[in-house]
Write an enzyme that holds these catalytic residues in place. Structure first.
Site, PDB file in Angstrom:
ATOM      1  N   HIS A  28     120.955  40.034  14.304  1.00 27.12           N
ATOM      2  CA  HIS A  28     121.616  39.536  15.506  1.00 27.12           C
ATOM      3  C   HIS A  28     120.591  38.890  16.434  1.00 27.12           C
ATOM      4  CE1 HIS A  28     124.912  42.178  14.236  1.00 27.12           C
ATOM      5  NE2 HIS A  28     125.687  41.458  15.009  1.00 27.12           N
ATOM      6  N   LYS A  37     121.047  40.944  21.933  1.00 32.88           N
ATOM      7  CA  LYS A  37     121.835  42.158  21.646  1.00 32.88           C
ATOM      8  C   LYS A  37     120.897  43.342  21.764  1.00 32.88           C
ATOM      9  CE  LYS A  37     124.763  44.219  18.042  1.00 32.88           C
ATOM     10  NZ  LYS A  37     126.012  44.305  18.802  1.00 32.88           N
TER      11      LYS A  37
END
Lengths: 265, 265, 265, 265
Positions: free
Chosen positions: B153, B157
């Site tokens: 990700h 995040k």
């Protein structure tokens, strides 16, 4: 034509080296040393045609009048150092495949080699692919300082991370320091310990251990709405052979002790 | 033709849902609720042509005579529960996108729905790709019990591992328990802590966080001289829209409260 | 305990089957047939300990009183058909690894098997990973009808695309037809011929041929701002062994002739 | 501090360039040219805060006393050439993003630039990742001459292969010629036409066109029991911005006309 001999020519790696050297047009397979196969034909032991060369029982037998130009040694770390001192002392170049030599040992070998005009290559990894993966990764890190490494090995490999992954991370960190770039700070919070992998300074390493894999590594570079990945897949130890053959050819041009095959490329 | 309304139709997700529902030939975009955009045209707010439907300021305005068949709610967890009670109480089906409802809350919604012949779908992930990745991963784990997950990700995040990775691991562990298979014991020794990732029972998870990525996951299965990988790449929240549209169409056939879009496939 | 014999037990595949069957706790290695090794020990020929079973010179020697429950046959397509008629005629189940039997030949084998209560499995690929890759790909194609296949093999493999890629494409096309879904029309214009690969109806196949690869395949599904990939990597023919062992165990439960290992999973 | 202006500052690419230049600490956003937005604030048009700079209607307005150091031009190929002649004629450096200039046009621009001490960069691709992928691929090809390229784009992209893939192949072929290495002869027989892709001399290209992808490329090198892959993933045109910013900073150090961002790295 360079004349090459192989220490441990009856072992798993040694037999492959015999085959690879013999198959190369610019090298001559001149002999093998292996006490457990003394007197047997070097070619037959390697599983190819007879070379009409009996296996020597010890180094002393081959370092005399008919000594080779280069000796390749993939035997155990325990005996490589003593072998290397003899070989370099006899004025013969040596290609060594081990990670087990200390800086002091390498310094001593360098001195012996210098005194006898014999060169020495010590390399932890002879896979051209692995070496080039490390080289281009260090190059890319200057432009993409956010880097993570995923290495995948068979679950028979007990330690993690792999030596190649740690070495890759070190080379990347050096390249980043030289270019004066740093990764974005890692602010991620682990809700499960270990999720974010291991750190070698500024580089994160994740180690996958699964049956079905041999030796694989991905170096992943995150950019601005883009990403770059360098992946290396090694299917077997055979992937070392082109690097060994190249080392035998180039060692004559590299005086002194060299650490790492990348310096020959 | 099913009539659909959208709670939070002026928000980022809400506007996308309006567009997706309006673009579908079997659904009718019948209205939106968003106090901050009350009175403005629902289509214009979403960035498409005018639908000649003024945005409602509250749910109460739309649950009367002209109430819709289905309402989609992607608003904040804090208000979804109260919204859902009203909507189901009015006999309207509801599609909910949140991970923030407790088991007690879901039970209460199920009871209200049952009393009013209204169905409810609660799903943490509406990406068809993510749902199918989880489904086939659970299927494969019966035959390949050695499994590791790599999820990648954006480094914005902050938590690791991702909710999807943990859910995938749970589904795999359940499938393995049902099939009575276990992974080879993990004997690897970490020379750097974290290298071997995080554990969810029998499944290992590695979390990569790098700029340039959005939401990606690989589920890796090791076999006997072979390996299988299922990879999902999500480029944006738009990947949720086909799942939302499918949910609107299928909710009428699934009485009660359903948890997870996979049950509609 | 099922008693298993191996046709061609002295060949490359045959020796691996002997080892895999012998290593399995639920199967008994009961014999081998190979005229070129007649009289030698079946275990020794396979490179394991002596099994004290002399290799038979022909099928006739083993189909009498002490006949096995199952015979595995990976010999050449040219003789498999004649072997299979004899084996099924003697009431022995047979596991066949070949793509070379015609529909007529398979029908004839089915009839012989039925008359003698003997089952037959014919499978082009015994890799569990390859079989499962095909199975889940067909499943995913219903939801993601835009599909392309990339298969990568060693450049010693002369034909392209691979049989597995073509079979995968056929199974995907069947699944899409059953689900009544079609891919977006392919409007791409090739400025260099061949860039867009080969077509098997609605599925595109690209064949990579490079040294360093063994047998690998990716099935790529394009979605709405998302993508799914199923990848299979096979490192060697050893990846067939778990499938062969599983077939030996399950064949007793599957009357008639079965085409494809997937029906046993 | 270098003063930068943007031609076509009201267009999709132009607005992104305004934002990227403005966000950089070493560059000053000094103005924009766009007849359709003449008089409006350059910052507001780009979607950021007001910069208190009215958009100019034509180049002539900005090439006088307060002319910038650098102008970035991503407008259409049709007008870039005329723009560039004016800009270089005024002694202003220009960064051009187009593939549409002929050799003759580039020669003419080089001459004008030389006469006015103004530098010019023409680059088909400003993604640092794409440029570095091509650079390291050419480097690797010397050691791994067996190469294939897989490029994956959205199926809205009508032509195949991509310009970047063809350019990568050309750079690889040049590097191989310089190193005097060739690929193993391709002996594969196509049983379905197109399976083996398109050829640019010694390099094979496969083009995947699927929804869910943006712009991705893998360069695959086959070795001796090993393989190397360089993969680039671009998620959006935003990936061009770091390259544009870098070009604005470095153009002052590169006299003459330069073709390709790689020469600035």
């Amino acid at each position: 034509m360079l004349r090459v001999m192989v220490c441990g020519a009856g072992g798993k790696m040694g037999r492959e080296v015999v085959k690879a050297v013999h198959a190369d047009a610019e090298l001559v397979m001149a002999g093998g040393i292996d006490p457990s196969q003394a007197g047997n034909d070097v070619g037959t032991v390697a599983g190819i045609e007879s070379l009409h060369i009996p296996m020597a029982a010890s180094l002393d037998e081959v370092l005399g009048e008919n000594k080779p130009d280069v000796i390749v040694d993939f035997t155990s770390p325990a005996i490589i150092f003593e072998n290397a001192k003899k070989i370099l002392g006899a004025g013969v170049h040596i290609v060594i495949g081990t990670t087990g030599l200390s800086q002091e040992q390498r310094d001593e070998l360098a001195a012996i080699g210098k005194a006898n005009n014999a060169n020495c290559l010590v390399a932890p990894n002879f896979s051209l692919g692995a070496v080039m993966m490390m080289k281009v990764s260090a190059e890319l890190a200057q432009y993409f300082p956010n880097v993570e490494i995923i290495e995948l090995h068979h679950n028979h490999k007990y330690d993690a991370p792999s030596g190649t992954a740690v070495l890759t991370a070190k080379l990347i960190n050096e390249a980043k320091a030289a270019a004066n770039v740093v990764a974005t700070e890692d602010l991620t919070r682990e809700s499960l310990p270990g999720a974010r992998g291991a750190k070698v300074d500024d580089v994160t390493i994740h180690s996958v251990r699964l049956p079905g894999y041999v030796a694989h590594q991905e170096v992943i570079f995150g950019g601005y709405d883009e990403a770059l990945v360098v992946r290396h897949d090694s299917l077997s130890r055979l992937s070392f052979m082109p690097g060994v053959v190249l080392a035998c050819k180039k060692i004559v041009e590299h005086p002194g002790l060299t650490y790492g095959l990348e310096h020959y490329l």
